[in-house]
Design a protein around this motif. Structure first.
Motif, PDB file in Angstrom:
ATOM      1  N   VAL A 186     -33.569  -9.986  -7.035  1.00  0.00           N
ATOM      2  CA  VAL A 186     -33.590  -8.651  -6.438  1.00  0.00           C
ATOM      3  C   VAL A 186     -32.964  -7.629  -7.382  1.00  0.00           C
ATOM      4  N   ALA A 187     -31.851  -7.991  -8.035  1.00  0.00           N
ATOM      5  CA  ALA A 187     -31.192  -7.078  -8.963  1.00  0.00           C
ATOM      6  C   ALA A 187     -32.102  -6.742 -10.143  1.00  0.00           C
ATOM      7  N   LEU A 188     -32.756  -7.752 -10.700  1.00  0.00           N
ATOM      8  CA  LEU A 188     -33.674  -7.513 -11.816  1.00  0.00           C
ATOM      9  C   LEU A 188     -34.850  -6.641 -11.387  1.00  0.00           C
ATOM     10  N   ALA A 189     -35.424  -6.954 -10.210  1.00  0.00           N
ATOM     11  CA  ALA A 189     -36.546  -6.156  -9.710  1.00  0.00           C
ATOM     12  C   ALA A 189     -36.115  -4.726  -9.438  1.00  0.00           C
ATOM     13  N   GLY A 190     -34.899  -4.532  -8.923  1.00  0.00           N
ATOM     14  CA  GLY A 190     -34.392  -3.192  -8.685  1.00  0.00           C
ATOM     15  C   GLY A 190     -34.196  -2.411  -9.974  1.00  0.00           C
ATOM     16  N   ALA A 191     -33.722  -3.092 -11.028  1.00  0.00           N
ATOM     17  CA  ALA A 191     -33.550  -2.426 -12.320  1.00  0.00           C
ATOM     18  C   ALA A 191     -34.897  -1.992 -12.896  1.00  0.00           C
ATOM     19  N   VAL A 192     -35.898  -2.859 -12.766  1.00  0.00           N
ATOM     20  CA  VAL A 192     -37.244  -2.513 -13.241  1.00  0.00           C
ATOM     21  C   VAL A 192     -37.787  -1.312 -12.464  1.00  0.00           C
ATOM     22  N   THR A 221     -44.241  -3.617  -9.452  1.00  0.00           N
ATOM     23  CA  THR A 221     -42.931  -2.973  -9.413  1.00  0.00           C
ATOM     24  C   THR A 221     -42.592  -2.529  -7.999  1.00  0.00           C
ATOM     25  N   ARG A 222     -43.579  -1.992  -7.299  1.00  0.00           N
ATOM     26  CA  ARG A 222     -43.358  -1.549  -5.920  1.00  0.00           C
ATOM     27  C   ARG A 222     -43.172  -2.717  -4.968  1.00  0.00           C
ATOM     28  N   LEU A 223     -43.752  -3.853  -5.294  1.00  0.00           N
ATOM     29  CA  LEU A 223     -43.702  -5.011  -4.403  1.00  0.00           C
ATOM     30  C   LEU A 223     -42.393  -5.785  -4.521  1.00  0.00           C
ATOM     31  N   MET A 224     -41.973  -6.086  -5.743  1.00  0.00           N
ATOM     32  CA  MET A 224     -40.974  -7.122  -5.962  1.00  0.00           C
ATOM     33  C   MET A 224     -39.611  -6.764  -5.370  1.00  0.00           C
ATOM     34  N   TYR A 225     -39.128  -5.561  -5.629  1.00  0.00           N
ATOM     35  CA  TYR A 225     -37.804  -5.248  -5.085  1.00  0.00           C
ATOM     36  C   TYR A 225     -37.805  -5.160  -3.565  1.00  0.00           C
ATOM     37  N   PRO A 226     -38.639  -4.310  -2.942  1.00  0.00           N
ATOM     38  CA  PRO A 226     -38.482  -4.167  -1.490  1.00  0.00           C
ATOM     39  C   PRO A 226     -38.758  -5.441  -0.715  1.00  0.00           C
ATOM     40  N   ILE A 279     -35.822   3.787  -1.960  1.00  0.00           N
ATOM     41  CA  ILE A 279     -36.215   2.380  -1.854  1.00  0.00           C
ATOM     42  C   ILE A 279     -35.017   1.456  -2.023  1.00  0.00           C
ATOM     43  N   LEU A 280     -34.181   1.750  -3.013  1.00  0.00           N
ATOM     44  CA  LEU A 280     -33.081   0.842  -3.341  1.00  0.00           C
ATOM     45  C   LEU A 280     -31.943   0.908  -2.333  1.00  0.00           C
ATOM     46  N   LEU A 281     -31.694   2.093  -1.775  1.00  0.00           N
ATOM     47  CA  LEU A 281     -30.502   2.292  -0.961  1.00  0.00           C
ATOM     48  C   LEU A 281     -30.791   2.631   0.492  1.00  0.00           C
TER      49      LEU A 281
END
Length: 376
Positions: A186-192, A221-226, A279-281
């Motif tokens: 999640v951290a890596l996806a959020g950084a991307v 990119t839109r998929l992985m973090y959320p 998205i992140l917060l």
């Protein structure tokens, strides 16, 4: 020979997050408003309901949260085949209907915005519809509309394609991750995501619907973090007790999605930062608050209705949006003059979604459950 009575695949009952269902419906309605306003905008810099595209990222996070909550503790009695069947039965019937509606409406949507679609042969439209009904992405050579969509008869099919990808990633590998490993992902996806949002060429998270390298990057990119942040949130956070959670969450979600463009053309990265922060917060907070509230009486009924029509709205609304956009563009009609037609289109979209749910989706899913979600 006597045949044993079919035993359905049964999963233990858990408390239901009704507010999350309701928020999905609120987001779906805002998506419709966003797309209607998009027909009147010269660009995303001056569009009303400006950040409505972020609803897709919110849907991904909701999906990850619900998938984790529903299935993480059931893999001792749930096979990969079972999981795939359950997800297909839940999602695929309306995918098929959405493509059929798109094909039926297609020849009524001639517009100055795309090539003359009356010259597209019927066989090609039917082929695009048939492939679209599988959600397999279409190459640009099969784009009958000219907008470079992987599903040109029903554009939002692109996000369902990524939804299936996320479900497969979860079922095959990510469900086995420890919380620490999932947090690293999640951290890596959020950084991307943050990097793309503030350095991308458009200053926003719009995109993902084309089958080319650039758009596939945006889509993943839109998929992985959320999606996987929703998964992690469900694993590590316990819902609290929040009063009036549905109304506070609906207000916060509406403000985020309707907020005006940030930074203008001179400072594109400002808007990218707004998208990333949302998205992140903000979205994890909205999901947690929604899971922490309770509704009863009319509030519960409202959430039930919004949740029931949310997916039908999302997957069937865009053919009518194409038609409305063509009508607006052909006559250069401003929203101030045609807002009654916009409201009528909005109402028609909701009615089509409700009819699709009651007359098609629910009966078809009942039959599919009895046919495929049962072991002999």
């Amino acid at each position: 020979m006597q045949v044993a009575e079919a035993t359905p695949i049964t999963l233990s009952t858990k408390p239901h997050y009704a507010i999350l269902d309701g928020l999905r419906g609120v987001a779906a309605l805002l998506v419709v408003a966003f797309h209607l306003c998009e027909a009147h905008a010269t660009s995303h810099l001056d569009q009303l309901i400006n950040h409505g595209y972020l609803a897709v990222d919110f849907f991904f996070m909701l999906s990850g949260y619900v998938i984790s909550y529903a299935y993480d503790d059931r893999w001792n009695r749930l096979t990969l085949k079972d999981f795939i069947r359950i997800r297909l039965v839940r999602l695929q019937p309306l995918v098929v209907l959405g493509m059929v509606i798109g094909a039926v409406c297609f020849y009524f949507q001639d517009s100055v915005l795309w090539p003359d679609i009356s010259e597209v042969p019927v066989w090609k439209t039917l082929l695009v519809m048939a492939i679209g009904a599988t959600l397999l992405p279409l190459p640009l050579s099969m784009d009958v509309r000219g907008w470079q969509e992987m599903h040109p008869l029903n554009g939002p099919g692109w996000s369902l394609f990524y939804e299936y990808v996320a479900n497969l990633l979860y079922a095959l590998w990510v469900r086995k991750f420890s919380n620490r490993a999932l947090a690293v992902l999640v951290a890596l996806a959020g950084a991307v995501l943050l990097h793309y949002a503030v350095t991308g060429p458009t200053g926003d998270m719009i995109g993902g619907w084309s089958l080319n390298v650039e758009q596939l990057r945006v889509g993943f990119t839109r998929l992985m973090y959320p999606f996987f942040a929703g998964l992690l949130l469900a694993r590590v956070s316990a819902p609290g007790r929040v009063k009036h959670a549905f109304w506070w969450c609906s207000l916060l979600l509406t403000v985020v999605l309707a907020f005006p463009r940030v930074g203008g053309a001179e400072h594109l990265w400002w808007n990218g930062l707004y998208d990333a922060a949302s998205i992140l917060l903000v979205f994890p907070v909205v999901v947690w608050l929604g899971a922490s509230g309770q509704v009863a009486g009319r509030g519960a009924r409202l959430c039930e209705v919004l949740g029931a029509i949310s997916y039908p709205i999302y997957i069937t609304h865009y053919p009518l949006i194409y038609t409305y956009t063509a009508w607006v563009s052909n006559g250069h009609r401003p929203l101030a003059q045609v807002w009654p037609v916009a409201l009528l289109t909005f109402g028609a979209i909701v009615l089509v979604a409700y009819a699709s749910l009651k007359l098609y989706d629910e009966p078809v899913r009942r039959w599919l459950k009895s046919r495929f979600l049962a072991r002999q």
